[in-house]
Design a protein around this motif. Structure first.
Motif, PDB file in Angstrom:
ATOM      1  N   ALA A 719       0.871  -1.257   0.044  1.00  0.00           N
ATOM      2  CA  ALA A 719      -0.095   0.118  -0.184  1.00  0.00           C
ATOM      3  C   ALA A 719       0.831   1.118  -0.046  1.00  0.00           C
ATOM      4  O   ALA A 719       0.576   2.282  -0.480  1.00  0.00           O
ATOM      5  CB  ALA A 719      -0.710   0.030   1.195  1.00  0.00           C
ATOM      6  N   ASN A 722       1.535   1.915  -3.290  1.00  0.00           N
ATOM      7  CA  ASN A 722       0.512   2.714  -3.793  1.00  0.00           C
ATOM      8  C   ASN A 722       0.483   4.106  -3.611  1.00  0.00           C
ATOM      9  O   ASN A 722       0.325   5.090  -4.540  1.00  0.00           O
ATOM     10  CB  ASN A 722      -0.759   2.109  -3.145  1.00  0.00           C
ATOM     11  CG  ASN A 722      -2.241   2.852  -3.735  1.00  0.00           C
ATOM     12  OD1 ASN A 722      -2.508   3.788  -2.920  1.00  0.00           O
ATOM     13  ND2 ASN A 722      -2.659   2.651  -4.764  1.00  0.00           N
ATOM     14  N   PRO A 747       3.498  -2.694  -5.533  1.00  0.00           N
ATOM     15  CA  PRO A 747       2.694  -1.924  -5.346  1.00  0.00           C
ATOM     16  C   PRO A 747       1.185  -2.409  -5.502  1.00  0.00           C
ATOM     17  O   PRO A 747       0.848  -3.013  -6.467  1.00  0.00           O
ATOM     18  CB  PRO A 747       3.024  -0.533  -6.238  1.00  0.00           C
ATOM     19  CG  PRO A 747       3.637  -1.250  -7.303  1.00  0.00           C
ATOM     20  CD  PRO A 747       4.228  -2.556  -6.873  1.00  0.00           C
ATOM     21  N   VAL A 748       0.028  -1.457  -4.939  1.00  0.00           N
ATOM     22  CA  VAL A 748      -1.150  -1.615  -5.228  1.00  0.00           C
ATOM     23  C   VAL A 748      -1.512  -0.716  -6.297  1.00  0.00           C
ATOM     24  O   VAL A 748      -1.034   0.477  -6.004  1.00  0.00           O
ATOM     25  CB  VAL A 748      -2.149  -1.350  -4.081  1.00  0.00           C
ATOM     26  CG1 VAL A 748      -3.795  -1.542  -4.496  1.00  0.00           C
ATOM     27  CG2 VAL A 748      -1.674  -2.367  -2.854  1.00  0.00           C
ATOM     28  N   THR A 749      -1.965  -0.863  -7.605  1.00  0.00           N
ATOM     29  CA  THR A 749      -2.093   0.141  -8.432  1.00  0.00           C
ATOM     30  C   THR A 749      -3.503   0.117  -8.965  1.00  0.00           C
ATOM     31  O   THR A 749      -3.919   0.909  -9.842  1.00  0.00           O
ATOM     32  CB  THR A 749      -1.223  -0.157  -9.678  1.00  0.00           C
ATOM     33  OG1 THR A 749      -1.495  -1.163 -10.511  1.00  0.00           O
ATOM     34  CG2 THR A 749       0.341  -0.318  -9.129  1.00  0.00           C
ATOM     35  N   SER A 791      -6.343   3.960  -7.383  1.00  0.00           N
ATOM     36  CA  SER A 791      -6.014   3.195  -8.419  1.00  0.00           C
ATOM     37  C   SER A 791      -5.203   3.845  -9.473  1.00  0.00           C
ATOM     38  O   SER A 791      -5.532   4.312 -10.431  1.00  0.00           O
ATOM     39  CB  SER A 791      -7.295   2.764  -8.872  1.00  0.00           C
ATOM     40  OG  SER A 791      -7.892   1.781  -8.272  1.00  0.00           O
ATOM     41  N   TYR A 820       1.299  -1.579 -14.336  1.00  0.00           N
ATOM     42  CA  TYR A 820       1.663  -0.173 -14.042  1.00  0.00           C
ATOM     43  C   TYR A 820       2.716   0.253 -14.739  1.00  0.00           C
ATOM     44  O   TYR A 820       2.999   1.310 -15.216  1.00  0.00           O
ATOM     45  CB  TYR A 820       1.605   0.191 -12.594  1.00  0.00           C
ATOM     46  CG  TYR A 820       1.495   1.707 -12.248  1.00  0.00           C
ATOM     47  CD1 TYR A 820       0.356   2.434 -12.567  1.00  0.00           C
ATOM     48  CD2 TYR A 820       2.540   2.229 -11.496  1.00  0.00           C
ATOM     49  CE1 TYR A 820       0.575   3.845 -12.274  1.00  0.00           C
ATOM     50  CE2 TYR A 820       2.593   3.674 -11.117  1.00  0.00           C
ATOM     51  CZ  TYR A 820       1.527   4.356 -11.814  1.00  0.00           C
ATOM     52  OH  TYR A 820       1.650   5.652 -11.289  1.00  0.00           O
TER      53      TYR A 820
END
Ligand SMILES: Cc1cc2nc3c(=O)[nH]c(=O)nc-3n(C[C@H](O)[C@H](O)[C@H](O)COP(=O)(O)OP(=O)(O)OC[C@H]3O[C@@H](n4cnc5c(N)ncnc54)[C@H](O)[C@@H]3O)c2cc1C
Length: 896
Positions: A719, A722, A747-749, A791, A820
């Motif tokens: 996160a 992110n 990463p969260v993307t 996002s 990403y």
């Protein structure tokens, strides 16, 4: 058994037609003997073919003065039969060669093994007969052998390496090889003796030869670390443990890393004071136990150059103290390899022997041998006249005896020599693709010489014989590994080679001692216990990676790779599985935070760096805590703003401290870890806005914080990755701050959960799909999820700072990280990707646990330095690298 009797039983009177057996075993050492016993019990007809005149293998051939084992004999014994275990008692901590040979003779007698051994019979060729589905073996003595299964128990250290020196034939005196010492012994009294080589055999024999010889000259190319054996009776503590519960003792050995029952060390060197380290070292030195000093000092001694160097230096002190002449002491002191990367030796008075007036050391690094003459040895600097030359030049290890059977021809006329032209390729170190019904005991790719071989041999033999039984019971006639399984094993070998420092030395482990031999780490470095569990997993998963065939077209093939995870990731996940933890998402936010807090408390914070300073900064909506990690070097340093992981719910500015410290050491840059606010108390877009505000403030106050003014860099994991990605987009859109580069780790993307990695890695790799759902639910309502502030893949991805994106193969977030990176690259952003094979979501942040994560962090550090415009020096932690890895390592490097 007397030689004459053995000779009478030898097979020169055997019939000329092939001897037909189910299984032929080559070798009658530790491995061959146990194989015979097990095969017979399993109802196979069998014969063992042995070049020597009797049983014993290593202990038949190596009769040089001082020959002993270097694993305590209490451990270096068969364990398969508790009655045998109690029927024999060793007289010493390290038994001599004659005693070990007597033991093996005792075993042969006890199980009446000699009747199935053809002594003085060398196997010279082996050919797979495809039509008959049998191996045809040619021997140099008596009948050939036709067998369904061919098992080479030919030993890892049984092919002596021929001398590479000109003129041996001209020498008029006597020449001996430690590995082929005359059975009647050699009288060296009053002789001028030369010993060439300073490996284990030399180190054992030199003190005894020096006592006899008129003069001894030792020719040394590479010094070795040696420690006093402290021989005598078996130590009290081990005897007590052993006697109190033999079964438990043996079981602990089987599950251990080296085949000796020692626990895993957990304390790392830098957690100990100098005095504590010295105390541990002195205890280990006095213990006179190779496995103890190799495994019990501190957890990082075998895996980290700094942790290892401390041991090296302490041993060097001992050498200086033992050897009076400083020049000789210096020559005897190893400097070219980490301690343990080359097999250290156990000695009795080795170093002190050089204080004797009748002993001279010739340092071949300074004066190489030119030639051997009729009267002695000629170097660049002198002529040394001798009566006797002893070659203690070691072995063509691991593959020498296998390749000496030439050719070994498998399916389709393929020769093993050709298949191994670029280094040995095996599945489990036991089998080779294209060579059906062919097995090696302690072959390359198995723990073998990095273990107590008695334990490894028993495990191999049990596994192979059990498989042969199962094969027969199921009606199959052939077994052979698949190409995919073998390639997977080679890659796993390469991964394992990154675990230890063995790859950093030129040794017989890597084939470096034999001219022309392909370099590559041959033994398996993943440990005896893990190896055993992998072999068992192959079986429990339906003979994974093996093709079985039988009459009438019967076939079974469960293709696949048994280990796809990095070896240490596998251990971590197995350990977590045994803890049977409830899912984190079932704990509630407070419970999960408490759990993570407890977990982090038990973890070392990391190595010493420069200052660590805590403070608060004004966030988007109130103060936010931060922690600054500074390098130990004089500043000011470029500033990296760091965002911790934890699904926007867990963690704080300290929770990724080991990672931050490690990166500070590697990059020489300052990390400022930001304590952004968490959900569910503070939902979207709080974390994103906090991240952006903090970055802006840090950039504006870089000088005050002790950093370099100018553009900052951002980095984050999970996160935090992110938030780092979002911060870069916000900085672009909101007029700064200037960001020179972004490091995004797993990463969260994006808010899409149907990419393959979400399904492939939904469970079993700690970060689960269900945990991710929970994080998303706590942080962000469905209506907000497509907002680029959570996002970023949905946002504009052009004109962003240069990026380094690391993703891990076994991570639900893998594909969105890759997406990403690709999107940014397509939009013209310079992007580097690390697709870390075999890793899981936490691989890079579990700094001292997932050792194989080092290579990835090195790449990250290099990228950050490039982004900051710094020259590319990063601390690799393995700066002594000489570029020797296992052959499969090239595959791994290419794959990542
Ligand atoms: C000096 C020395 C000390 C050691 N100390 C230890 C120790 O303390 N702990 C430890 O774990 N390991 C030690 N080892 C390693 C040792 O080799 C193994 O522990 C063990 O003895 C190996 O048993 P093996 O049966 O696999 O092979 P070996 O004992 O080497 O036996 C292989 C046999 O195969 C025969 N052979 C090979 N090729 C052919 C052929 N083509 N035809 C017919 N016969 C053939 C050889 O003649 C030999 O007898 C030591 C090795 C040496 C050299």
């Amino acid at each position: 058994m007397p030689e004459a009797m053995v000779a009478a039983r030898a097979s020169d009177t055997a019939p000329k037609s092939a001897q037909q057996v189910d299984v032929a075993v080559v070798g009658a050492g530790f491995a061959g003997l146990y194989l015979l016993h097990r095969l017979r019990k399993a109802g196979f007809s069998t014969v063992a073919l042995e070049e020597a005149g009797d049983v014993g293998g290593t202990w038949y051939w190596n009769r040089y003065p001082g020959a002993r084992c270097d694993i305590q004999t209490i451990d270096y014994s068969y364990t398969f039969d508790p009655e045998l275990d109690t029927a024999w008692t060793w007289s010493e901590k390290y038994a001599t060669q004659p005693e070990i040979l007597r033991y093996l003779g005792f075993v042969a007698d006890r199980y009446d093994l000699r009747r199935d051994i053809r002594f003085k019979t060398k196997v010279t060729e082996a050919r797979w007969d495809e039509a008959a589905e049998r191996w045809q073996l040619t021997t140099d003595n008596g009948a050939p052998v036709s067998c369904r299964h061919y098992i080479m128990a030919t030993g890892c250290l049984s092919a002596p390496k021929p001398p590479e020196i000109d003129g041996v034939k001209d020498f008029k005196g006597k020449v001996y090889f430690t590995g082929r010492w005359p059975h009647e012994g050699v009288d060296l009294a009053g002789k001028r003796v030369a010993v060439i080589g300073t490996g284990s055999s030399a180190i054992q024999s030199i003190p005894l030869i020096a006592e006899q010889a008129a003069h001894l000259t030792v020719f040394q190319r590479t010094p070795n670390f040696a420690l006093p054996a402290g021989n005598g009776p078996a130590p009290e503590d081990r005897r007590t443990f052993f006697e109190s519960d033999r079964a438990a003792y043996r079981e602990q050995a089987r599950q251990s890393m080296a085949g000796v029952p020692y626990p895993q060390q957990t304390v790392v060197s830098w957690q100990l004071s100098d005095a504590e380290r010295r105390e541990r070292f002195e205890r280990a030195w006095a213990a006179g136990d190779l496995v103890h000093i190799l495994t019990q000092l501190w957890a990082d001694q075998a895996v980290d150059v700094d942790g290892n160097k401390i041991v090296q230096d302490l041993i060097r002190e001992k050498i200086r103290a033992a050897v009076r002449d400083p020049e000789t002491a210096a020559a005897l002191t190893p400097h070219d390899h980490p301690f343990g990367a080359k097999r250290p030796c156990l000695d009795t008075n080795y170093y002190a022997t050089y204080n004797r007036p009748n002993v001279t050391l010739v340092n071949l690094r300074q004066e190489p041998i030119k030639t051997i003459t009729a009267s002695g040895i000629s170097t660049n600097g002198r002529n040394v006249d001798v009566d006797v030359i002893v070659f203690a030049t070691g072995f063509d290890a691991m593959t020498g005896a296998i390749r000496a059977v030439h050719p070994i021809t498998g399916r389709g006329g393929k020769s093993l020599t050709d298949v191994w032209a670029h280094g040995p390729q095996t599945y489990l170190g036991l089998t080779v693709e294209g060579f059906p019904n062919f097995f090696m005991i302690t072959g390359p790719g198995s723990p073998s010489v990095l273990s107590n071989m008695a334990v490894s041999i028993e495990q191999h033999v049990d596994w192979v014989v059990d498989r042969l039984k199962a094969l027969r019971d199921a009606g199959f006639t052939t077994i052979e590994p698949t190409e995919m399984a073998q390639a997977g094993w080679n890659r796993h070998m390469a991964d394992c080679s990154m675990l230890t420092l063995h790859r950093l030395a030129n040794t017989w482990y890597t084939g470096a001692n034999v001219p022309g031999k392909v370099h590559g780490l041959m033994p398996y470095t993943g440990g005896v216990g893990p190896y055993r569990s992998i072999c068992d997993e192959v079986t429990s998963r339906g003979m994974l990676g093996f093709k079985l065939t039988g009459p009438g077209g019967a076939a079974q093939c469960n293709d696949g790779e048994v280990v796809r995870l990095q070896p240490d990731v596998r251990l971590v996940l197995n350990l977590l599985a045994t803890l049977n933890l409830p899912p984190i998402e079932s704990m509630g936010a407070a419970g999960a935070r408490a759990f993570v807090g407890e977990f982090n408390k038990g973890r070392p914070a990391g190595r010493l760096i420069g200052d660590i300073v805590d403070g608060t900064l004004p966030g988007a909506d109130g103060p936010l805590p931060y922690r600054v990690f500074k390098p130990a070097t004089p500043g000011p340093h470029p500033v990296v703003v760091y965002f911790h992981g934890g699904g926007w719910v867990l963690g704080d500015e300290q929770s990724d401290e080991p990672f931050c410290r490690d990166m500070v050491r590697r990059t020489g840059m300052m990390f400022v870890s930001v304590g952004y606010r968490h959900a569910p108390e503070h939902r979207f877009p709080t974390a994103a806005e906090d991240g952006y505000a903090a970055t802006r403030w840090i950039a504006e106050h870089a000088t005050e914080l002790g950093g370099k003014p100018g553009p900052v860099l951002v980095a984050g994991w999970s996160a935090g990755g992110n938030i780092a990605a979002v911060t870069c987009q916000l900085a672009r859109d909101r007029g700064g701050p200037e960001i020179a580069g972004q490091l995004l780790i797993c990463p969260v993307t994006d808010c899409t959960f149907d990419r393959p990695s979400y399904n492939d890695n939904a469970t079993g790799y700690f970060l689960t799909r269900s945990l991710m759902y929970w994080f998303w639910d706590l942080y962000c309502s469905p209506a907000d999820r497509t907002d680029p502030r959570v996002s970023p893949l949905r946002g504009k991805v052009d004109k962003l700072p240069r990026a380094f994106v690391a993703t891990c193969e076994f991570d639900p977030l893998r594909d969105e990280g890759v997406a990403y990176a690709e999107a940014m690259a397509a939009a013209g952003v310079p992007v580097e990707q690390l697709k870390a094979h075999g890793h899981f979501h936490s691989s890079f942040t579990m700094v001292d646990v997932v050792i194989t994560g080092v290579a990835g962090r090195v790449q990250m550090a290099e990228a950050l330095r490039r982004f900051a415009g710094l020259p590319p020096e990063v601390s690799r932690g393995d700066d002594h690298s000489q570029g020797h890895t296992s052959p499969g390592h090239k595959i791994a490097a290419a794959a990542s």
